[in-house]
Design a protein around this motif. Sequence first.
Motif, short mmCIF file in Angstrom:
data_model
loop_
_atom_site.label_atom_id
_atom_site.label_comp_id
_atom_site.label_asym_id
_atom_site.label_seq_id
_atom_site.Cartn_x
_atom_site.Cartn_y
_atom_site.Cartn_z
N GLY A 101 -50.28 0.65 5.99
CA GLY A 101 -49.64 1.67 5.17
C GLY A 101 -49.79 3.05 5.74
N GLY A 102 -50.97 3.30 6.33
CA GLY A 102 -51.16 4.58 7.00
C GLY A 102 -51.64 5.67 6.06
N SER A 103 -52.27 6.67 6.60
CA SER A 103 -52.71 7.85 5.85
C SER A 103 -52.10 9.07 6.51
CB SER A 103 -54.24 7.96 5.89
OG SER A 103 -54.82 6.81 5.32
N PRO A 104 -51.70 10.04 5.69
CA PRO A 104 -51.10 11.24 6.28
C PRO A 104 -52.10 11.97 7.15
CG PRO A 104 -51.53 11.54 3.94
CD PRO A 104 -51.76 10.11 4.22
N GLY A 105 -51.70 12.35 8.33
CA GLY A 105 -52.59 13.09 9.21
C GLY A 105 -53.21 12.24 10.31
N LEU A 106 -53.11 10.89 10.19
CA LEU A 106 -53.65 10.00 11.22
C LEU A 106 -52.52 9.21 11.87
CD1 LEU A 106 -56.90 8.56 9.58
CD2 LEU A 106 -56.73 10.33 11.33
N THR A 107 -52.57 9.12 13.19
CA THR A 107 -51.57 8.29 13.87
C THR A 107 -51.96 6.82 13.74
OG1 THR A 107 -52.73 8.33 15.98
CG2 THR A 107 -51.19 10.14 15.55
N LYS A 108 -51.02 5.96 14.05
CA LYS A 108 -51.30 4.52 13.94
C LYS A 108 -52.37 4.09 14.93
CE LYS A 108 -46.65 3.52 12.28
NZ LYS A 108 -45.36 2.89 12.57
N ALA A 109 -52.40 4.67 16.12
CA ALA A 109 -53.42 4.34 17.10
C ALA A 109 -54.81 4.73 16.58
CB ALA A 109 -53.13 5.04 18.42
N GLU A 110 -54.88 5.92 15.93
CA GLU A 110 -56.17 6.35 15.39
C GLU A 110 -56.61 5.46 14.24
OE1 GLU A 110 -55.14 10.31 14.41
OE2 GLU A 110 -55.73 11.15 16.35
N LEU A 111 -55.64 5.04 13.41
CA LEU A 111 -55.98 4.13 12.32
C LEU A 111 -56.53 2.81 12.86
CD1 LEU A 111 -52.97 4.68 9.91
CD2 LEU A 111 -55.36 5.19 9.42
N LYS A 160 -57.99 2.29 15.73
CA LYS A 160 -59.31 2.52 16.31
C LYS A 160 -60.37 2.67 15.23
CE LYS A 160 -61.73 5.61 19.49
NZ LYS A 160 -61.61 6.81 20.35
N LYS A 161 -60.03 3.39 14.16
CA LYS A 161 -60.98 3.58 13.06
C LYS A 161 -61.31 2.26 12.40
CE LYS A 161 -61.49 6.06 8.66
NZ LYS A 161 -60.84 6.97 7.70
N LYS A 162 -60.30 1.42 12.21
CA LYS A 162 -60.53 0.12 11.57
C LYS A 162 -61.43 -0.76 12.43
CE LYS A 162 -58.40 -4.11 10.09
NZ LYS A 162 -59.39 -4.83 10.88
N ARG A 163 -61.19 -0.77 13.76
CA ARG A 163 -62.03 -1.57 14.62
C ARG A 163 -63.47 -1.11 14.59
NH1 ARG A 163 -57.40 -1.33 18.07
NH2 ARG A 163 -58.30 0.41 19.24
N GLU A 164 -63.68 0.20 14.55
CA GLU A 164 -65.04 0.73 14.50
C GLU A 164 -65.73 0.32 13.21
OE1 GLU A 164 -68.32 2.65 15.95
OE2 GLU A 164 -66.43 2.15 16.96
N GLU A 165 -64.99 0.42 12.08
CA GLU A 165 -65.57 0.01 10.81
C GLU A 165 -65.91 -1.47 10.81
OE1 GLU A 165 -62.65 1.04 8.00
OE2 GLU A 165 -63.11 3.21 7.98
N ARG A 166 -65.06 -2.26 11.38
CA ARG A 166 -65.29 -3.71 11.45
C ARG A 166 -66.51 -4.02 12.29
NH1 ARG A 166 -64.88 -8.39 8.85
NH2 ARG A 166 -64.27 -10.14 10.20
N ARG A 167 -66.65 -3.32 13.43
CA ARG A 167 -67.79 -3.54 14.30
C ARG A 167 -69.10 -3.22 13.59
NH1 ARG A 167 -70.98 -0.64 17.35
NH2 ARG A 167 -69.89 1.27 16.85
N LYS A 168 -69.12 -2.05 12.87
CA LYS A 168 -70.34 -1.69 12.14
C LYS A 168 -70.66 -2.72 11.06
CE LYS A 168 -69.85 3.29 12.93
NZ LYS A 168 -69.63 4.61 12.29
N GLU A 169 -69.62 -3.18 10.38
CA GLU A 169 -69.83 -4.17 9.33
C GLU A 169 -70.45 -5.45 9.89
OE1 GLU A 169 -67.12 -6.75 6.16
OE2 GLU A 169 -66.25 -5.11 7.31
N LEU A 170 -69.95 -5.90 11.04
CA LEU A 170 -70.47 -7.12 11.65
C LEU A 170 -71.91 -6.92 12.11
CD1 LEU A 170 -67.36 -8.18 13.71
CD2 LEU A 170 -68.27 -9.30 11.69
N GLU A 171 -72.22 -5.75 12.69
CA GLU A 171 -73.59 -5.49 13.12
C GLU A 171 -74.54 -5.49 11.93
OE1 GLU A 171 -73.45 -1.83 15.22
OE2 GLU A 171 -72.62 -2.72 17.07
N ALA A 172 -74.09 -4.96 10.81
CA ALA A 172 -74.93 -4.96 9.61
C ALA A 172 -75.19 -6.40 9.13
CB ALA A 172 -74.26 -4.15 8.51
N LYS A 173 -74.17 -7.23 9.17
CA LYS A 173 -74.34 -8.63 8.76
C LYS A 173 -75.32 -9.36 9.68
CE LYS A 173 -69.70 -9.06 6.81
NZ LYS A 173 -68.38 -9.68 6.96
N ARG A 174 -75.22 -9.08 10.96
CA ARG A 174 -76.16 -9.72 11.88
C ARG A 174 -77.59 -9.31 11.58
NH1 ARG A 174 -73.13 -8.53 17.60
NH2 ARG A 174 -71.45 -10.05 17.43
N ALA A 175 -77.78 -8.01 11.33
CA ALA A 175 -79.13 -7.53 11.02
C ALA A 175 -79.66 -8.18 9.74
CB ALA A 175 -79.11 -6.01 10.87
#
Length: 778
Positions: free
Chosen positions: A734-744, A746-761
Amino acid sequence: MWAFFARDPVKDFNYDILPETQETSGIWTLHRGKRKTGGEPVSVFVYDVSTGTEEQTQLAKAAFKRMKTLRHPNILAYVDGLETEKSLYLVTEQVTPLAAHLKAQSDRGGSGDLEMSWGLHQIVKALSFLVNDCHLLHNNLGIWSVFVDRAGEWKLGGLDHMTPENEDASTSLPSAKAVHSDMDKYDPPESPNGGEKWAGDVWRLGCLIWEVFNGPLPRTSSLRSLGKIPKALVPHYCELVGANARARPNPARFLQNCRAPGGFLSNSFVESNLFLEEIQIKDPAEKHQFFQDLSENLDSFPEDFCKHKVLPQLLTAFEFGNAGAVVLTPLFKVGKFLSAEEYQQKIIPVIVKMFSSTDRAMRIRLLQQMEQFIQYLNDAAVNSQIFPHVVHGFTDTNPAIREQTVKSMLLLAPKLNESNVNQELMRHFARLQARDEQGPIRCNTTVCLGKIAPYLNAGTRQRVLISAFSRATKDPFPASRAAGVLGFAATHNYYSVTESAARVLPTLCTLTVDPDKNVRDQAFKAIKSFLTKLETVSEDPTKLAEIEKDVMSSAQPAGAAASWAGWAVTGVSSLTSKLIRTGPGAEVGGPADNTPVAAGTASPRTGNPVTDGVPVGKELTSSEAVKKQSSDWSSSGWDADDSWSNEKEADIQGQSSPGEDGWGNDWEEEGRTAPATKSAALPEGVRLASEYDWDIKGDTQTDFLANVSQRVGDGWSAEPAGDWGAEESWQSVGGSPGLTKAELAKKKREERRKELEAKRAERKAAKGPLKLGARKLD
């Protein structure tokens, strides 16, 4: 005692003379023979004393003596001999008279200039050896005194009239024309002592050249007519038959003149032969370059020469010269000329030894050219001596070797025993398909699994195929997903009706909204195929047994597997070694129409020209592509959990069990237990396909279907296939105003990575410290 001395020595002769194999050769009769003990073929020259004149007997005994004392590579080789009161037996290497050889070649299309050039080179070299080194005069040179061995090498024989250059005339042997009246036409026009000592032999060399190209010489005056003598040889030939005896060149100078650039004896065939004669004293770098160039020249070389001269040198170079992988290409080219029995005896032992080499170049050449020799390998050698070495390629750090190892299984699988193909091979395939960082290798692993499915036993097929192809449908590499779909379609006869309805179709249905159009097209075709089968059984239940007849069938023998045409992803091999110019979400050529995934051209896309932050048409280097692909792997969560939705659903229905070979779910490897019911806890943000809502963020079922194509074009390719159905994926679209699709993205991948690291811990903390001696599973 007297009987011992009266015994016929011919009976103790170590050679058998084959009947009906005689040819006249001057005063001798040429027979084919073989050694009594080993059976090696030889030629036997026989002179019958009772039928010959006194002069002929004198010549035969002189030739017998000369043959025993002369040794040269271009002179007929003496092997053994026997002299009795009745006969003379002269045993040599197996040869054929040159006249008979040329006639046989003419019947098969004629000898080429390359073969003629090397033959004349050998005869002139032998004559030069006699004249300049031994100070002997042949006095009998002609087409009747030249013989050809099985490798096509010309040998000088007919030593009946050979004399020293300064021999007294009173003790000299009878001349050729004194014994044979028709030899006058081969005599030079000058007196016997006119000109240089070699003048007579050089004149006869000119007569030999004329007869080689034009046939029998009718009269001396015919030498003036050049006939079919090659233009490059004409000026040098004219020097040989010139009227001025003192102007005739020494054989060594004649050889040197013909070897000059542009000369008749200056060509690749002569050069290759000369190198092979001195190969033992050449530098390793020179040998390497020679074998590289030899592959290109072998196609124009005579077949007998390749089999009997080049092949032994190639085998020796590999065995003792450390030639390495460079000998493989010419070795396999020469192997095409061998019979099956000869191939087994000469080449297969070398190939088996090559597979144990640690040289990477050697291993990849063997894998690439396996198709040329696989039919000569027996099953026992493959399982015990070849396969144990080949499997090391599955774990090699070089992607090209891993990929060629996978492809080689198509040829090896029919010869593997049950243990190797159902256990060892499946274990490596499971690891490659799940964890290899190269998309083309994962894709080809799926392709190869589908092709070798007929060689698996029923238990392995039931445990492996659905899990493996389901895993492939969630691969971020589009060609892998297409291979998974077509794998289902190609192995449809190995699934029961229940498995088709409960496990295969749900997996295929999720691909009907895949970002890649080719994957969607193949999914729809496969779904129609499976639905047709289910509908057939529904209409007529009596056909169930016929449809499921292959489900529990045993592994098929070699050659019985059906060939798949159109879905082997061979073109993607270039992606592992060349520039990768398309992202993982790019549309690739479909296996259905046999379109390879080429590395050199950008693949067409639809929708937004920017996907995952990479503009269409922008070239990615190999390192950038691998980095981008690894980010897709992280965002999909594969590095944390290899369990697939189809296996979770199967667990709910009580139909699956963890596989022994790695294809089953990996819950136990993660230190967890697989959920037994639908209410079992799942990782946060992951839901079963049956839980997905039609109304997401206010979309109705109708709106959802209507907007599928739009959402594909608006950035679905930014999401790996494994993450569809998660609400956050839809929100990022859906997108957020002010962010390009590439930035969205990238942001989602980073959030996913942190979430997975937390689950591993959390899981690690829940396990507590490892006890002494405990083994942590990967």
